[in-house]
Design a protein around this motif. Sequence first.
Motif, short mmCIF file in Angstrom:
data_model
loop_
_atom_site.label_atom_id
_atom_site.label_comp_id
_atom_site.label_asym_id
_atom_site.label_seq_id
_atom_site.Cartn_x
_atom_site.Cartn_y
_atom_site.Cartn_z
N ALA A 200 -8.63 0.16 9.08
CA ALA A 200 -7.87 1.46 9.04
C ALA A 200 -7.79 2.27 7.88
CB ALA A 200 -6.87 1.15 9.97
N LEU A 201 -7.50 1.48 6.97
CA LEU A 201 -7.43 2.06 5.56
C LEU A 201 -8.85 2.59 5.38
CD1 LEU A 201 -5.40 -0.36 3.47
CD2 LEU A 201 -4.79 2.01 4.14
N ALA A 202 -9.88 1.94 5.59
CA ALA A 202 -11.07 2.23 5.27
C ALA A 202 -11.56 3.58 5.95
CB ALA A 202 -12.31 1.23 5.46
N GLU A 203 -11.25 3.68 7.39
CA GLU A 203 -11.59 4.80 7.92
C GLU A 203 -10.92 6.11 7.22
OE1 GLU A 203 -10.66 4.33 12.20
OE2 GLU A 203 -11.75 2.44 12.04
N LYS A 204 -9.71 6.03 6.82
CA LYS A 204 -8.81 7.20 6.35
C LYS A 204 -9.43 7.40 4.93
CE LYS A 204 -4.26 9.20 6.02
NZ LYS A 204 -2.74 8.89 6.49
N TYR A 205 -9.41 6.40 4.00
CA TYR A 205 -9.61 6.71 2.51
C TYR A 205 -10.84 6.25 1.93
CZ TYR A 205 -4.70 7.36 2.58
OH TYR A 205 -3.25 7.60 3.02
N ASN A 206 -11.69 5.60 2.73
CA ASN A 206 -13.25 5.19 2.22
C ASN A 206 -14.09 5.47 3.35
OD1 ASN A 206 -15.22 4.32 0.76
ND2 ASN A 206 -14.33 2.32 0.31
N ARG A 207 -14.15 6.62 3.94
CA ARG A 207 -15.16 6.72 4.90
C ARG A 207 -16.51 6.46 4.69
NH1 ARG A 207 -13.84 10.14 9.38
NH2 ARG A 207 -11.54 10.15 9.53
N ASN A 208 -17.16 6.68 3.15
CA ASN A 208 -18.44 6.37 2.88
C ASN A 208 -18.80 5.01 2.77
OD1 ASN A 208 -19.07 9.27 3.00
ND2 ASN A 208 -18.21 9.44 0.87
N GLY A 209 -17.63 4.21 2.63
CA GLY A 209 -18.20 2.90 2.59
C GLY A 209 -18.48 2.40 1.16
N VAL A 210 -17.88 3.17 0.10
CA VAL A 210 -18.17 2.75 -1.22
C VAL A 210 -17.36 1.51 -1.81
CG1 VAL A 210 -17.97 3.47 -3.63
CG2 VAL A 210 -18.51 5.23 -1.77
N PHE A 211 -18.14 0.70 -2.47
CA PHE A 211 -17.60 -0.38 -3.02
C PHE A 211 -17.83 -0.76 -4.40
CE2 PHE A 211 -17.22 -1.35 1.35
CZ PHE A 211 -15.97 -2.03 1.72
N PRO A 212 -16.97 -1.16 -5.50
CA PRO A 212 -15.61 -1.11 -5.20
C PRO A 212 -15.15 0.43 -5.03
CG PRO A 212 -16.05 -1.22 -7.67
CD PRO A 212 -17.44 -1.42 -6.77
N PHE A 213 -14.03 0.92 -4.66
CA PHE A 213 -13.41 2.22 -4.30
C PHE A 213 -12.21 2.02 -4.67
CE2 PHE A 213 -12.52 6.07 -1.86
CZ PHE A 213 -13.25 7.02 -2.62
N VAL A 214 -11.64 3.12 -5.42
CA VAL A 214 -10.21 2.98 -5.97
C VAL A 214 -9.42 4.26 -5.71
CG1 VAL A 214 -8.68 2.63 -8.02
CG2 VAL A 214 -10.75 1.18 -8.04
N VAL A 215 -8.36 4.24 -5.12
CA VAL A 215 -7.83 5.57 -4.71
C VAL A 215 -6.26 5.39 -5.14
CG1 VAL A 215 -6.97 6.82 -2.57
CG2 VAL A 215 -9.06 5.58 -2.40
N VAL A 216 -6.08 6.48 -5.93
CA VAL A 216 -4.60 6.54 -6.48
C VAL A 216 -3.81 7.80 -5.64
CG1 VAL A 216 -3.55 7.18 -8.50
CG2 VAL A 216 -5.70 6.53 -8.82
N MET A 217 -2.81 7.09 -5.08
CA MET A 217 -2.17 8.15 -4.21
C MET A 217 -0.52 7.83 -4.28
SD MET A 217 -2.30 6.02 -0.61
CE MET A 217 -4.07 5.44 -0.84
N ASN A 218 0.11 8.68 -3.52
CA ASN A 218 1.59 8.78 -3.61
C ASN A 218 2.13 8.02 -2.64
OD1 ASN A 218 1.62 10.57 -1.49
ND2 ASN A 218 2.24 12.38 -2.65
N ALA A 219 3.43 7.62 -2.45
CA ALA A 219 3.87 6.91 -1.23
C ALA A 219 3.74 7.35 0.11
CB ALA A 219 5.30 6.63 -1.76
N LYS A 220 3.33 8.77 0.23
CA LYS A 220 3.19 9.30 1.51
C LYS A 220 1.67 8.99 1.75
CE LYS A 220 6.67 13.04 0.70
NZ LYS A 220 6.71 14.50 0.43
N GLY A 221 0.76 8.74 0.98
CA GLY A 221 -0.39 8.23 1.13
C GLY A 221 -1.38 9.63 0.92
N GLU A 222 -0.82 10.59 0.16
CA GLU A 222 -1.51 11.89 -0.45
C GLU A 222 -2.20 11.29 -1.81
OE1 GLU A 222 1.99 14.93 1.18
OE2 GLU A 222 1.86 14.34 -0.89
N VAL A 223 -3.55 11.61 -1.58
CA VAL A 223 -4.45 11.17 -2.55
C VAL A 223 -4.40 12.09 -3.76
CG1 VAL A 223 -7.03 10.45 -3.12
CG2 VAL A 223 -6.03 10.10 -0.96
N TYR A 224 -4.18 11.42 -5.14
CA TYR A 224 -4.21 12.10 -6.45
C TYR A 224 -5.85 12.20 -6.80
CZ TYR A 224 0.93 11.46 -6.79
OH TYR A 224 2.34 11.54 -6.50
N GLY A 225 -6.49 11.10 -6.59
CA GLY A 225 -7.77 11.07 -7.38
C GLY A 225 -8.45 9.51 -6.73
N GLU A 226 -9.65 9.59 -6.99
CA GLU A 226 -10.73 8.50 -6.64
C GLU A 226 -11.27 8.11 -7.81
OE1 GLU A 226 -12.42 10.38 -3.46
OE2 GLU A 226 -10.93 9.99 -2.13
#
Length: 146
Positions: free
Chosen positions: A100-126
Amino acid sequence: MKKYIVLVLFVVTGLGSSFAQDWQTDFSKAQEMAKSKDLPIILVFQGSDWCAPCIKLDRDVWATNEFKAYAKEHYVMLQADFPRRKSNALPEEQLNKNKALAEKYNRNGVFPFVVVMNAKGEVYGETSYKKLAPKEYINEMNSFIK
């Protein structure tokens, strides 16, 4: 003599655990922690037993004492692992959470993939694997945080 051995083991074990990376595996819990501590979430998608760059990133950054000490005070670390070996298989519930996390934040299936976000889940950067020292990797992740 036995007392000294026990004491040494206690001290070594205690020190080792103080540098242990506190990886979360539940997004909701990570969000609660991030909100209560006012910290960003670092979400890491990895293939811990098959992805060479994931293993290198873990060894060269995540597992270092320098990164662990910094992360303990500045990030909520969230791991979404996708192991392939049967011996490392995750419980089905955890695998579904990671998917479920991958469907939302890693749709391209990149590994490793690092997502920086706030507590609301809003992405700051990747970002992904880069041959950087822990301090340089920390600087890159911090450059995303607003």
